[in-house]
Design a protein around this motif. Structure first.
Motif, mmCIF file in Angstrom:
data_model
loop_
_atom_site.group_PDB
_atom_site.id
_atom_site.type_symbol
_atom_site.label_atom_id
_atom_site.label_comp_id
_atom_site.label_asym_id
_atom_site.label_seq_id
_atom_site.Cartn_x
_atom_site.Cartn_y
_atom_site.Cartn_z
ATOM 1 N N PRO A 1 0.828 -1.232 0.000
ATOM 2 C CA PRO A 1 0.000 0.000 0.000
ATOM 3 C C PRO A 1 0.850 1.266 0.000
ATOM 4 N N ASP A 2 1.536 1.541 -1.135
ATOM 5 C CA ASP A 2 2.494 2.648 -1.142
ATOM 6 C C ASP A 2 2.123 3.795 -2.080
ATOM 7 N N ILE A 3 0.832 3.937 -2.420
ATOM 8 C CA ILE A 3 0.431 5.112 -3.216
ATOM 9 C C ILE A 3 -0.686 5.859 -2.489
ATOM 10 N N GLU A 4 -0.904 7.103 -2.885
ATOM 11 C CA GLU A 4 -1.943 7.915 -2.243
ATOM 12 C C GLU A 4 -3.331 7.375 -2.609
ATOM 13 N N PRO A 5 -4.256 7.338 -1.639
ATOM 14 C CA PRO A 5 -5.576 6.755 -1.910
ATOM 15 C C PRO A 5 -6.583 7.718 -2.549
ATOM 16 N N VAL A 6 -6.158 8.982 -2.752
ATOM 17 C CA VAL A 6 -7.078 9.963 -3.343
ATOM 18 C C VAL A 6 -6.446 10.544 -4.604
ATOM 19 N N LYS A 7 -7.269 10.635 -5.655
ATOM 20 C CA LYS A 7 -6.806 11.265 -6.897
ATOM 21 C C LYS A 7 -7.074 12.755 -6.822
ATOM 22 N N GLY A 8 -6.142 13.539 -7.320
ATOM 23 C CA GLY A 8 -6.345 14.983 -7.367
ATOM 24 C C GLY A 8 -5.918 15.674 -6.081
ATOM 25 N N ASP A 9 -6.423 16.885 -5.890
ATOM 26 C CA ASP A 9 -5.986 17.705 -4.755
ATOM 27 C C ASP A 9 -6.547 17.187 -3.434
ATOM 28 N N PHE A 10 -5.704 17.226 -2.399
ATOM 29 C CA PHE A 10 -6.160 16.885 -1.044
ATOM 30 C C PHE A 10 -5.253 17.576 -0.034
ATOM 31 N N ALA A 11 -5.688 17.593 1.226
ATOM 32 C CA ALA A 11 -4.843 18.081 2.322
ATOM 33 C C ALA A 11 -5.060 17.145 3.497
ATOM 34 N N ILE A 12 -3.987 16.850 4.232
ATOM 35 C CA ILE A 12 -4.144 15.972 5.396
ATOM 36 C C ILE A 12 -4.789 16.791 6.514
ATOM 37 N N SER A 13 -5.987 16.373 6.927
ATOM 38 C CA SER A 13 -6.701 17.143 7.951
ATOM 39 C C SER A 13 -6.560 16.514 9.340
ATOM 40 N N GLN A 14 -6.131 15.279 9.387
ATOM 41 C CA GLN A 14 -5.819 14.663 10.688
ATOM 42 C C GLN A 14 -4.804 13.546 10.493
ATOM 43 N N TRP A 15 -3.741 13.590 11.329
ATOM 44 C CA TRP A 15 -2.676 12.600 11.215
ATOM 45 C C TRP A 15 -2.972 11.376 12.065
ATOM 46 N N PHE A 16 -2.170 10.354 11.879
ATOM 47 C CA PHE A 16 -2.281 9.108 12.634
ATOM 48 C C PHE A 16 -1.839 9.339 14.081
ATOM 49 N N SER A 17 -2.613 8.798 15.044
ATOM 50 C CA SER A 17 -2.225 8.900 16.464
ATOM 51 C C SER A 17 -2.881 7.756 17.226
ATOM 52 N N GLU A 18 -2.657 7.700 18.501
ATOM 53 C CA GLU A 18 -3.272 6.641 19.316
ATOM 54 C C GLU A 18 -4.797 6.738 19.280
ATOM 55 N N LYS A 19 -5.284 8.007 19.218
ATOM 56 C CA LYS A 19 -6.728 8.215 19.207
ATOM 57 C C LYS A 19 -7.324 8.136 17.815
ATOM 58 N N HIS A 20 -6.462 8.284 16.797
ATOM 59 C CA HIS A 20 -6.944 8.309 15.408
ATOM 60 C C HIS A 20 -6.137 7.310 14.564
ATOM 61 N N PRO A 21 -6.717 6.141 14.292
ATOM 62 C CA PRO A 21 -5.946 5.037 13.696
ATOM 63 C C PRO A 21 -5.740 5.125 12.188
ATOM 64 N N GLY A 22 -5.860 6.331 11.644
ATOM 65 C CA GLY A 22 -5.656 6.445 10.190
ATOM 66 C C GLY A 22 -5.236 7.837 9.784
ATOM 67 N N LEU A 23 -5.295 8.105 8.499
ATOM 68 C CA LEU A 23 -4.982 9.435 7.960
ATOM 69 C C LEU A 23 -6.250 9.991 7.353
#
Ligand code: ZN
Length: 221
Positions: free
Chosen positions: A101-123
């Motif tokens: 799983p080494d490519i971005e899952p969204v095509k086109g423009d995006f911004a990371i609005s929440q990073w991975f953490s203990e409380k948030h298990p994803g991006l």
């Protein structure tokens, strides 16, 4: 004797006429023969032209054959290079990465609005509603379901230690047990479930445990 001169004149006239007629006949014959000669000459010219053209055709077909075989040689060399690894193991590299799983899952423009953490298990990928969501690796659709928290979800098994999850989708394009190829569009970014703005919640599971997806793609934290 009185008639001799007129008779002689008539004889001369007749002879002259005969000569004249013969002369005309001969001239006509000459003209006819000249015409025939011209026709023959034209025919020979055309033959010569055709021979030259044929020769050119033969030589040009030779050239294109040579060109084609040269192209094939170049192609084969390139293929060998790729197989032998001269240009970075292109084929083997892609085959190895097909299920990673080494490519971005969204095509086109995006911004990371929440990073991975203990409380948030994803991006979280904030993107416009309807942006294409792609599977990050080849695999089989494990499940497609609706969850109060995650909204429309797709989970994919990558036939190895990896599985991925895509949540809050506006639409899903596959059902369970469908196989998908890396980079294939599987759904659209949405705002379903417990979500305040359109975004993709994306998880990578390694042996069933959540890992940070940011470590698998080239994005700056
Ligand atoms: Zn999230």
């Amino acid at each position: 004797m009185k008639f001799i001169i007129p008779v002689l004149l008539i004889i001369v006239l007749i002879i002259t006429t005969l000569f004249y007629v013969e002369n005309v006949k001969l001239k006509k014959l000459v003209i006819k023969q000249q015409e025939e000669l011209e026709v023959s000459a034209n025919y020979i010219k055309q033959l010569n032209k055709k021979i030259v053209e044929d020769r050119n055709l033969v030589s040009s077909s030779k050239t294109s054959e040579e060109k084609i075989s040269a192209l094939i040689d170049t192609y084969m060399e390139e293929q060998n290079k790729e197989i032998n690894g001269d240009s970075g193991n292109v084929i083997q590299y892609d085959e190895q990465r097909r299920f990673i799983p080494d490519i971005e899952p969204v095509k086109g423009d995006f911004a990371i609005s929440q990073w991975f953490s203990e409380k948030h298990p994803g991006l979280d990928f904030a993107a416009a509603t309807g942006s294409e969501v792609v599977t990050v690796a080849a695999g089989e659709i494990l499940s497609v379901y609706y969850d109060e928290h995650y909204g429309n979800v797709i989970m994919i098994d990558h036939f190895n230690e990896y599985a991925t999850l895509y949540a809050h989708l506006a639409a899903t394009f596959f059902e369970s047990n469908n196989t998908v190829e890396k980079g294939e569009t599987i759904g659209l970014v949405g705002n379903t479930g417990n979500s305040s703005a359109p975004h993709l919640h994306y998880e990578i599971l390694l042996y069933g445990k959540n890992v940070d997806p940011a470590n698998y793609i080239d994005i700056e934290k």
